[in-house]
Scaffold this active site. Structure first.
Site, PDB file in Angstrom:
ATOM      1  N   GLU A 266     -78.271 -30.411 -34.746  1.00  0.00           N
ATOM      2  CA  GLU A 266     -77.227 -29.439 -35.103  1.00  0.00           C
ATOM      3  C   GLU A 266     -77.953 -28.172 -35.520  1.00  0.00           C
ATOM      4  O   GLU A 266     -78.652 -28.158 -36.528  1.00  0.00           O
ATOM      5  CB  GLU A 266     -76.353 -30.023 -36.224  1.00  0.00           C
ATOM      6  CG  GLU A 266     -74.976 -29.392 -36.279  1.00  0.00           C
ATOM      7  CD  GLU A 266     -74.923 -28.144 -37.133  1.00  0.00           C
ATOM      8  OE1 GLU A 266     -75.573 -27.133 -36.762  1.00  0.00           O
ATOM      9  OE2 GLU A 266     -74.235 -28.187 -38.150  1.00  0.00           O
ATOM     10  N   CYS A 300     -73.756 -23.312 -41.162  1.00  0.00           N
ATOM     11  CA  CYS A 300     -73.869 -23.449 -39.692  1.00  0.00           C
ATOM     12  C   CYS A 300     -72.588 -22.985 -39.020  1.00  0.00           C
ATOM     13  O   CYS A 300     -72.609 -22.363 -37.973  1.00  0.00           O
ATOM     14  CB  CYS A 300     -74.103 -24.907 -39.310  1.00  0.00           C
ATOM     15  SG  CYS A 300     -75.358 -25.698 -40.267  1.00  0.00           S
ATOM     16  N   GLU A 397     -77.602 -15.493 -34.744  1.00  0.00           N
ATOM     17  CA  GLU A 397     -77.159 -16.044 -36.025  1.00  0.00           C
ATOM     18  C   GLU A 397     -77.932 -15.361 -37.154  1.00  0.00           C
ATOM     19  O   GLU A 397     -79.160 -15.333 -37.143  1.00  0.00           O
ATOM     20  CB  GLU A 397     -77.411 -17.556 -36.065  1.00  0.00           C
ATOM     21  CG  GLU A 397     -76.861 -18.175 -37.330  1.00  0.00           C
ATOM     22  CD  GLU A 397     -77.103 -19.681 -37.417  1.00  0.00           C
ATOM     23  OE1 GLU A 397     -78.215 -20.121 -37.105  1.00  0.00           O
ATOM     24  OE2 GLU A 397     -76.170 -20.397 -37.810  1.00  0.00           O
TER      25      GLU A 397
END
Ligand code: ADP
Length: 493
Positions: A266, A300, A397
Site C-alpha cells: 500500500e 495515504c 503525493e
C-alpha cells in the site's frame, strides 16, 4: 489526555528494544537510534535497533513457533480468543496508546482517540471473528481414470509474515497487518517505523499479556535500510506486507519477487475529492477539509486533489479557505489543537519544496504555505487554487496539509482528470444525485470510493489500490486471503 511530560515519562519506561521469541533483547553491540518528538524536536528516547543476527533469530523463532510450538498447534477458536483478549487490553489502554501516538507522530490528541486506537481495536475484534471460520471448499469433479474422487481444499497459514509499517498511523496500520496474519495462524514479525515505534512496544507487551505464545509475534525496531532490508531479504520470510512510499515499495517488491514470495503493498495516493454542483456544499467543504488536513495531511488516502465543478468553483474555494482558517495548529497535547506537527525535518522540507514548486508553476496560493513557528515541524494548512493537470502538485503525493484545487466542466471531464494520475488508491464524491454517484464511482480509478463522506474506515472493508498505489488488498476477507494458501486435496475413491 495526559500531559506531554507524563507521556514522555511513560515512553521512557517502554522496553525500547527488539522483542524476539518472547523476550526483550539487551545485546550491547546493537546500534541505537533516536525517537524525536516532532512538536518539540526533543529526543524522547533511544531505541535499540534489531541487527542482522536479531532479524535471523526472529525468523528462526517464528518458524519454530509454527513448526514445533504451541502457536502452530493452536486451533482457530483459541486464536480468536487471544485476538479478542488483545483487543480488550488495547481498548482498556486507549488513552495511553493515544498519548504515545501523539508524542511519536505529532498528531492532535483527539485523532488517535477517535480514529487510530478504536480502529486498531475494531480490527483485532473483526479478525478474532474470522479465526475459526477459515473454511475450505468441497469441489465436485468428473473423477479420475474412471474412479470417483473426493476433492476439497483447506486454507493454511502462509507462514512467516513480515509486516513493515509507516510512521503516519503506526498503531492502526500495525493492527491492519497483525490481526489478519495472526487470525490466519501465521507468525508475524513487525518492523515498526523508526520515526514512530513507541506503540509497537506497548502492543508487544499486551500481546504477551493476552497469552500469545513466544514467537507468534516479534517486533524488530530499526531503520529501513538496515533492519527493514535484512528482514525483506531473509529467505525465511514467506510473505511481506508493506505500507509506505512507492520508492521503498519497489525495493520491497523486488526482494519479494526475487524469492517468489507474495507481497501486499500500500503505497499512498493522490486521491481526488470530486465536488459536483448538486452537492451539499457545507458538508462537502467540511469533508474535503478533513480529507486534506486530518493527521497533517500525512494520510495515504488524503484527498489531496480537490476537483470542483466550475459553476461553484469560486464559492467552494472560499468555503475551503474558511475551513482552513479555522484549523487550530499547535501542540498536539493542547485540548483545542486540530492539527499537529509533521513527522520530521525531512518531511517539512519536502512539503515546503512542493509549496515552492506550486508557486513557481503558477498555481494560486489561497492560504498557508509557510512553516508555523520555529520549534517543531509545523506547517500551515495550505490550499492552491487554479491548479492544472500538468502541474507537479496535481500529480505527486505531497503527504502534508496541501490541497490542490482544480476545476472541471462536466462528469466526463471530472473522471478524466481523476484518472489521469499515477496513483489509484481512493476517491471521494460529493453529490446528491444517486445515478451520478454510482456511475462516477464505477468509472473512477481507485481501490475504494466514498460518496458524501471522506474515507469511511472500517476493518470489514477491503483496502488497497492499483498503479503506483500498490498491489493487493488488506482488511476484510481479503486480509485473510492474503495471509493464507488454499491447498487442494484429492482422494481417488
Ligand atoms: P518514509 O521515507 O516516509 O519514511 P518509507 O516508505 O521509506 O517512508 O518507510 C516505510 C517503512 O518502510 C518504514 O518502516 C521504513 O523503515 C521501512 N523501510 C524503508 N526502507 C526500507 C528497505 N530498504 N527495506 C525494508 N523496509 C524499509
Amino acid at each position: 489526555m495526559s500531559s506531554r511530560s507524563a507521556t514522555e515519562r511513560r515512553a521512557e519506561s517502554l522496553p525500547a528494544a527488539p522483542f524476539i521469541a518472547g523476550s526483550w533483547q539487551s545485546a550491547s553491540t546493537a546500534e541505537a537510534f533516536d525517537v524525536v518528538d516532532p512538536a518539540t524536536e526533543r529526543t524522547v528516547l533511544m531505541v535499540m535497533e534489531a541487527d542482522e543476527p536479531m532479524v535471523d533469530s526472529a525468523v528462526t523463532a517464528a518458524h519454530e513457533a509454527l513448526d514445533n510450538g504451541e502457536w502452530g498447534r493452536m486451533d482457530g477458536a483459541s486464536r480468536g480468543q487471544l485476538l479478542n483478549a488483545l483487543a480488550q487490553l488495547i481498548e482498556d489502554r486507549t488513552d495511553e496508546f493515544a498519548d504515545l501516538e501523539s508524542l511519536d507522530v505529532g498528531k492532535p490528541g483527539f485523532e488517535p482517540r477517535v480514529i487510530d486506537v478504536p480502529q486498531a481495536v475494531a480490527t483485532f475484534r473483526h479478525y478474532a471473528g474470522w479465526a475459526d471460520k477459515l473454511v475450505g471448499r468441497s469441489i465436485p469433479t468428473p473423477g479420475y481414470m474412471g474412479k470417483p474422487t473426493l476433492s476439497y481444499t483447506i486454507r493454511q497459514p502462509i507462514g512467516v509474515v513480515a509486516a513493515i509499517t509507516p510512521w503516519n498511523s503506526p498503531t492502526m496500520i500495525g493492527a491492519w497487518k497483525l490481526a489478519p496474519a495472526l487470525a490466519a495462524g501465521c507468525a508475524v514479525i513487525l518492523k515498526p517505523p523508526e520515526d514512530a515505534p513507541l506503540t509497537s512496544f506497548l502492543l508487544a507487551q499486551l500481546a504477551e499479556q493476552a497469552g500469545f505464545p513466544a514467537g507468534a509475534l516479534s517486533v524488530l525496531p530499526g531503520r529501513g535500510a538496515t533492519t527493514g532490508n535484512a528482514l525483506i531479504e531473509h529467505p525465511g520470510v514467506d510473505k511481506i506486507s508493506f505500507t509506505g512510499s512507492p520508492e521503498t515499495g519497489r525495493i520491497v517488491a523486488t526482494a519479494a519477487i526475487a524469492g517468489f514470495r507474495p507481497v501486499t503493498l500500500e503505497l499512498g495516493g493522490k486521491s481526488p475529492q470530486i465536488v459536483f454542483a448538486d452537492a451539499d456544499l457545507d458538508a462537502a467543504a467540511d469533508g474535503v477539509a478533513l480529507g486534506i488536513f486530518a493527521n497533517q495531511g500525512e494520510v495515504c488516502a488524503a484527498g489531496s486533489r480537490i476537483l470542483v465543478a466550475r459553476s461553484i468553483y469560486d464559492e467552494f474555494v472560499s468555503a475551503l479557505a474558511t475551513r482552513a482558517s479555522k484549523v487550530v495548529l499547535g501542540d498536539p497535547f493542547d485540548e483545542g489543537t486540530t492539527m499537529g506537527a509533521l513527522i520530521n525535518a525531512k518531511q517539512l522540507e519536502r512539503v515546503s519544496r512542493y509549496v515552492r514548486i506550486g508557486n513557481d508553476e503558477g498555481a494560486r496560493l489561497v492560504t498557508g504555505g509557510n512553516r508555523h513557528g520555529s520549534n517543531g515541524y509545523f506547517m500551515e494548512p495550505t490550499l492552491f487554487a487554479d491548479v492544472t493537470q500538468d502541474m507537479t502538485i496535481a500529480r505527486e503525493e505531497i503527504f502534508g496539509p496541501v490541497g490542490a484545487i482544480l476545476a472541471f466542466d462536466d462528469d466526463e471531464h471530472a473522471v478524466a482528470i481523476a484518472n489521469d494520475n499515477p496513483y489509484a488508491l481512493a476517491a471521494t464524491l460529493w453529490t446528491s444525485d444517486l445515478s451520478r454517484a454510482h456511475t462516477v464511482a464505477r468509472h473512477v480509478h481507485a481501490g475504494a470510493v466514498a460518496v458524501n463522506g471522506w474515507s469511511p474506515l472500517d476493518p470489514r472493508l477491503p483496502w488497497g489500490g492499483s498503479k503506483l498505489s500498490g498491489l493487493g488488498r488488506e482488511l476484510g476477507w481479503a486480509g485473510i486471503e492474503a495471509c493464507t494458501e488454499e491447498k487442494t486435496i484429492t482422494v481417488v475413491l
